[in-house]
Enzyme design. Sequence first.
Site, PDB file in Angstrom:
ATOM      1  N   CYS A  73     -13.420  -5.510 -10.399  1.00  0.00           N
ATOM      2  CA  CYS A  73     -13.950  -5.961 -11.681  1.00  0.00           C
ATOM      3  C   CYS A  73     -15.048  -7.004 -11.454  1.00  0.00           C
ATOM      4  O   CYS A  73     -16.122  -6.656 -10.981  1.00  0.00           O
ATOM      5  CB  CYS A  73     -12.822  -6.449 -12.588  1.00  0.00           C
ATOM      6  N   HIS A 161      -8.673  -2.176 -12.351  1.00  0.00           N
ATOM      7  CA  HIS A 161      -7.695  -3.027 -11.665  1.00  0.00           C
ATOM      8  C   HIS A 161      -6.641  -2.151 -10.980  1.00  0.00           C
ATOM      9  O   HIS A 161      -5.675  -1.737 -11.614  1.00  0.00           O
ATOM     10  CB  HIS A 161      -7.040  -3.991 -12.665  1.00  0.00           C
ATOM     11  N   GLU A 163      -4.401  -3.028  -9.008  1.00  0.00           N
ATOM     12  CA  GLU A 163      -3.175  -3.782  -8.768  1.00  0.00           C
ATOM     13  C   GLU A 163      -2.180  -3.746  -9.926  1.00  0.00           C
ATOM     14  O   GLU A 163      -1.048  -4.197  -9.791  1.00  0.00           O
ATOM     15  CB  GLU A 163      -3.526  -5.241  -8.434  1.00  0.00           C
TER      16      GLU A 163
END
Length: 184
Positions: A73, A161, A163
């Site tokens: 990002c 993202h 994660e």
Amino acid sequence: MTRILVVDNHGQFTHLEHRALRDMGVETELIDNDTPPADVDADGLVLSGGPSMDDIGNCPDYLDMDVPVLGICLGMQVMAAVLDGEVGEGDYGGYADVTVDIDDDDDPVVGSLVPETRVWASHADEVKRVPSGFDRVASSDVCDVEAMSDADRDLYGVQWHPEVAHTEEGEAVFENFLAVCESH
């Protein structure tokens, strides 16, 4: 053991990036983005997301360290802004579940996700033009540059993202980046 550090750009998911790497058995730690490059001992770096391009610390200097870098990002946007790309406001805005088309199945970081993957991404800001030497390797109907790559310099970026639990194949992104770091 391969050592990948997560550079904290003060994003809300940064701790999850650290945990994803740790859970894969990678030697990892979180470092603040104002850590001097000379004090960074790593086989790879993850530039985390964050709220503001005005608070990126030494991230531009980390790009010159000759270690693989994965920008997430804001981390990807830093790469683009520093390396003659262009970053601007996204048309779509905040966080959303997005289907991303993988445009390059040979890309070392996102190529294994072909032909598409579902991700969690913010599009408040996004890369509008990739820097010299980079290829756009993923896109979506809300963002032309969802991922970019300069495999010659081992610099990679994803708008989304990997994660977070909402991203379907996020672990694969980290595993692929680990493989890049191990072969660098």
